[in-house]
Every structure is written in C-alpha cells, then in structure tokens.
Design an enzyme around this catalytic site. Structure first.
Site, mmCIF file in Angstrom:
data_model
loop_
_atom_site.group_PDB
_atom_site.id
_atom_site.type_symbol
_atom_site.label_atom_id
_atom_site.label_comp_id
_atom_site.label_asym_id
_atom_site.label_seq_id
_atom_site.Cartn_x
_atom_site.Cartn_y
_atom_site.Cartn_z
ATOM 1 N N GLU A 184 -24.534 10.260 18.898
ATOM 2 C CA GLU A 184 -23.205 9.737 19.222
ATOM 3 C C GLU A 184 -23.254 8.829 20.444
ATOM 4 O O GLU A 184 -22.537 7.808 20.495
ATOM 5 C CB GLU A 184 -22.216 10.897 19.459
ATOM 6 C CG GLU A 184 -22.001 11.796 18.251
ATOM 7 C CD GLU A 184 -21.508 11.029 17.040
ATOM 8 O OE1 GLU A 184 -20.795 10.008 17.226
ATOM 9 O OE2 GLU A 184 -21.827 11.421 15.897
ATOM 10 N N PRO B 81 0.835 -1.211 0.000
ATOM 11 C CA PRO B 81 0.000 0.000 0.000
ATOM 12 C C PRO B 81 0.862 1.251 0.000
ATOM 13 O O PRO B 81 2.052 1.207 0.324
ATOM 14 C CB PRO B 81 -0.810 -0.132 1.311
ATOM 15 C CG PRO B 81 -0.697 -1.558 1.705
ATOM 16 C CD PRO B 81 0.617 -2.040 1.195
#
Length: 608
Positions: free
Chosen positions: A420, A197
């Site tokens: 949240e 990557p």
C-alpha cells in the site's frame, strides 16, 4: 310454453302424486301406535300381546290381532314397576315420558359439519372470486395512478439536474395550458425519454413533472406489461392509454423502458409473434394514434438506451431525449442540501467539502452517504453528525466494511504495508495525480487486505497520455515495492495488474496513444452506454500481425510504468522502510501523516 313442455310438466306432477300415495300406504301398513304404559299392562293382562322388544327406555311390541283402533304394532315408554303398581291401585292411566334428545343429537353431528362446510364454501368462493377477477382483469393495466395531492413531489425536491428540469418545463406549460402553448402551430412532444445512469433521479424527476403540472400520473414498470399469456401485454397497453384518455390531461410514465422496448430480433432468432414484440408493436401503434392536444404525455426512463428499438426512438414517438447524468460538484452540493435537512449536523461539516470528496456519486449514492454518516454518528451516541462520520461513510461505501476480525500473520501484514505504501509514495511523487487521502492495512470488503484511498480534487472528463501513464505507475507501485523489499512478488497485485492492463490496451486500441501503431482506433467501446461494467461482445477487425504489435505495445507501456515506479521507490527506499514501520504500528495513516511523507519526498527530489 309449448305442448311438449306441458306434457312433461304434468308427467312430473303425476309421478310426485303417485310417490306420495305409495308412501301413505306404506306408512299406514307400517304404522306403530304409541300407547300409555297402563294400557300396555291391560293388554298384557288380557293376553292380547304376541311379542315385545325391550330397550332401556321403550317397549316395542305387536298384538296377536289388529286392535279395534286399527293398529297392530305399538310402542310405549317404560315406567318404574313400583310406581306403576302404586298407580294401578287408584285406576289411573299413566305413561312414561322420555325427554327427547333427538334435536341435540342431530345438532351435535350436523352443527360441526355445517360449520366446516360453511368455512369451506367461503374459502372456495373467495378463491374462485379472485381467480375469476384475475382472469377478467388480466388484460387490465397495472399502472399506479397518482393525483396531484398524492404525488407531493415538486422540482424543489429534485436537485443537481438543472438542465433536465429546463427541458421538462415545456411539458408542464403544455399540460397546464395546451391551447395557448400551441397558438403558433407548434405541438408538444409525444414522448420524452429520460436517459441516465442508475440512481440519477429519473423516476423522481418524472413524478416532479406530474406534481408541478397538477395532473394525473400513471406510473408503471416496463416489465409489468409482459405475462405468460399471449396478448396480455398488448391488452394492458391499450387499457393504459384508454384510462389516460379518460383522465386527461395526464402523464404516463413507463420506468425501465428497456424491458418493454428492446430492439426486435436483436438478440437471438426471436419470432415475429413473440409476446414482447406484440406488446412493443401495440405501444408503437398507441404512440402514433393519440394526439398530443388531448393532454397526454408519455415519459419513459431507461439506463440502457442503446438496446431500444429504433422505431421507438424515431421522431413522432419519443421526440425528445433528456440526459439525466451524474451531477457535477455544484449539483452534488444541491443534492446534499436537499437530503441533509433531516440530519443534525455539527458545525465542522461543510457541504462543499463533502461534495468535493464525492466525485462520480449519483443522487442515490449521496442520499445513502448521508444515511450512513447519520448511522455511524448514532452508533457512537453522538448528538450530531461530524465531518469524520462523512469521511468514514465515504470509505465504507467506496472500500467496503472494515474487517478487524480478519487477522493476518506478521509476514502478510508486512507485505500489505509495503504494497500500500508503494501505491501511495508513487502517487505522492508524480505530478498531477489525485490526492492521497488515507493509507490503511485494515482489511475491508470482500478481498481487500489493505487500501490506499485517492480522491480527485475536481471533476475530470478528459485525461491526457501523461496522466494515464502516471495512473498505471501508481497501480504498479505495490508490485514495485514488493520486488524491491522482498525480492519476490505476491498475488496481492492481481487487481492492480488487470486495471493497468486495461488502461494500456485502451491507450493502444481506442485512444491512438501508441507511437508504434499511430493514431488509429482498432476497437470500439468495450462496455454498454451508461453501463461501464457491462461488457459487450467484440469482434476483432484487425490482422494477426497487428494483434502482435498491439500486444508488444501494451507490454511496453506496462513495463515502462513499472520501471518508473521502481525508480521512485528506490530513490525513497529509506523513507519507504521508515513509513512502513510506522504503518505497521498504527495500521492507518491519515492526511497529516501523509502530508509529512509528501514533504520528505519533495525534499529528497530537490536534494537530487
């Protein structure tokens, strides 16, 4: 010189002489005789002057007949009349002299023009020189050449990729002592492809190989081979290998090899005479044409090996592929130890703890993390970097920059707070989930109005069906909280729904985790290798009836996850309201407050 050329030459001489003769006659005929002013007065008194022309300094005139000195035209310089009369009394011959300014007048015109022309010629020559040099060197390789002293990179500067370093030690031994290395008949690989990557250190690893081997290092990007002119890329490939042969032993490093080695004809109807294909064909020919015993090794680096041409990856060209993957926890500790040497750390900073908080980070990410932490400490005028600086830097990289100036109205703040907390409380209630690190309703990044940060306690490479179901329930916890508290839903759960749906579809289509469809894979990997955010075109290879069953199975998984989240929050409704009021006051809940909430959830569960 033949006779014809001699005749032409004498013709030129005769013509020049004829021109000079005619010019002499003309000059004699038009000769103007300069005479003293006193003589001009005597000729005037004798009545020999026919006509005159007067300027401010000179008098031009002609005589009635040619003079004994064989001139008819004359010129004289004027003298003040009073002074001329005074000199005439003593019979002195006198004449006026005017200081000549012709040189100054000419220079006043010619000098600026000469300077301008000189500057213009200088610029033209430089430009023409560069153009000619560029045209002459357009087929030359643009590789940057580093010798051992210029590289200054060794394996001590590369950390977290021990397996890759072990694979490359053979190359170093071969370049240092090729004779003894091949004593048993073996040969070093012609080419080594570093795959991994972005940000994992492929380029740094290649330069470390050159530094350890102490040989010349040719570094070039794959895109530098291709130009607008046909044949330039192939010429540069030839020139690159020729330079390497002259400086052998040497390492040729081609970064971003996918720009040069893309599979021929894979994307569109590319012609066989395409410039990129000519360049690739030349590279393939060079790989076949050189002997590894000459001391030349080709290193390539790419993060998209799936699009490379198969002919480039066959044995005898790029013989070996070395995976430079994201580091594990031990590798991250090694990388942090390398980059942290230049930073003043506080005593509370532990590298092991920072490494545990950064799963999935590459070497470049960790270097950026240390720099961000140092900048945060510098911004608050601290003498050292503390663990809080690292935590804030991680949040800044993962969630984005805080936007405290983005003011939300009270209704939106309340929705964000419960949303949240829905994520966090479902995560705290389910077993085997990642640890909740922080809850905040401070907007961050581009569109996040709040965020809940979960950090895994260890590196994970496999996930079970139960863990994926728990992950979906956590993602849908925000939507469940909005349903319970406000009896309606908002657009804030759009990203959560998309991620949960992706997990559900992957469970059904790729992982065989659906009881209805069984252990069958209906879809391949949806993203390119090593590029998780790069979708590839997909073709559906199942029937319409199966597609309906897939949709039903995905819908069932999503609904089941949502029902679990709703049940958890309804069970802890009082704690949800209490914690939401606290979050609205403080805007942020850290680990101590979250730990208290987790204990209360556990107590409620035990009481039931």
């Amino acid at each position: 010189m033949d006779k014809k050329e001699q005749i032409n030459f004498w013709y030129v001489i005769a013509a020049v002489l004829g021109v000079l003769f005619l010019q002499n006659l003309y000059t004699q005929y038009t000769q103007v005789e300069p005479i003293p002013y006193s003589r001009f007065q005597h000729l005037l008194e004798q009545g020999q002057i026919e006509k005159i022309s007067i300027t401010d300094q000179h008098i031009y005139g002609s005589l009635k007949s040619r003079h004994a000195d064989d001139f008819k035209e004359f010129v004289t310089t004027r003298v003040e009349p009073e002074f001329a009369e005074e000199l005439e009394k003593y019979h002195v011959e006198y004449s006026g002299i005017v200081k000549s300014t012709w040189l100054r007048d000419i220079l006043s015109w010619l000098l600026p023009m000469a300077i301008f022309i000189g500057i213009w010629l200088f610029i033209i020559r430089r430009m023409s020189g560069r153009v000619s040099e560029g045209m002459m060197s357009i087929g030359k390789s643009r590789a940057k050449v580093f010798v051992e002293k210029e590289t200054k990179v060794t394996f001590a500067d590369v950390a977290g990729v021990d397996e890759a370093k072990e694979e490359l030690i053979e190359i170093i031994n071969f370049l240092k002592d090729p004779a003894s290395y091949g004593r048993l008949g073996g040969r070093a690989p012609k080419g080594i492809l570093l795959v991994g990557p972005p940000g994992t250190g492929k380029t740094l690893l290649a330069r470390a190989v050159a530094g350890e081997a102490g040989v010349s290092f040719f570094s070039i990007s794959g895109s530098e081979f291709v130009e607008m002119f046909v044949g330039v890329g192939a010429a540069r490939v030839r020139d690159l290998f020729e330079q390497a042969r002259q400086m052998a032993p040497a390492i040729i490093f081609i970064d971003e090899l996918d720009a040069l080695g893309r599979a021929r004809g894979a994307y569109g109807l590319a012609s066989g005479h395409d410039e990129k294909e000519q360049t690739l064909n030349q590279l393939l020919a060079e790989l076949d044409g050189f002997d590894p015993a000459s001391g030349i090794v080709l290193l390539g680096a790419t993060n998209r090996p799936e699009i490379l041409d198969p002919a480039l990856l066959r044995a005898g060209r790029f013989d070996r592929q070395v995976l430079v993957d994201r580091p594990d926890k031990h590798g991250r500790e090694q990388i942090l130890a390398v980059h942290i040497k230049k930073v003043s750390l506080d005593t509370d900073v532990q590298i092991e703890q920072v490494a545990a908080l950064t799963p999935g980070f590459t070497g470049a990410d960790l270097a950026n993390l240390i720099n961000e932490a140092a900048l945060l400490a510098t911004r608050r005028s601290a003498v050292s970097v503390t663990m809080d600086d690292f935590n804030n830097a991680i949040e800044r990289i993962v969630a984005g920059l805080e936007k405290r100036n983005r003011l939300l109205n009270p209704g939106e703040r309340r929705v964000v707070a419960f949303h949240e907390l829905g994520h966090a409380m479902v995560a705290l209630a389910l077993p085997g989930t990642d640890e909740v690190h922080k809850i905040s309703i401070i907007p961050r990044g581009i569109g996040a109005l709040g965020y809940t940060i979960q950090r895994p306690t260890e590196d994970r490479f496999l996930m079970t069906k139960a863990e994926l179901q728990n992950k979906m329930s956590i993602l849908l916890g925000g939507r469940a909280a909005e349903q319970i508290v406000f009896k309606e839903v908002s657009t804030g759960a759009a990203d959560d729904l998309a991620r949960a749906t992706d997990i559900a579809r992957a469970m059904v289509l790729r992982y065989g985790m659906s009881d209805v469809l069984g252990h069958v894979t209906y879809e391949r990997e949806q993203s390119a290798f090593l590029q998780p955010n790069t979708p590839l075109p997909q073709t559906r290879n199942y029937s319409e009836e199966t597609a309906n069953r897939v949709d039903a199975a995905v819908h069932e998984l999503i609904e089941h996850a949502l029902v679990r989240a709703v049940n958890i929050l309804q069970t802890n409704r009082a704690l949800l309201d209490q914690t939401a009021e606290e979050l609205l006051k403080t805007e942020t809940l850290n680990q101590p407050e979250i730990a208290k909430v987790k204990q209360k959830i556990k107590a409620i569960k035990n009481a039931d």
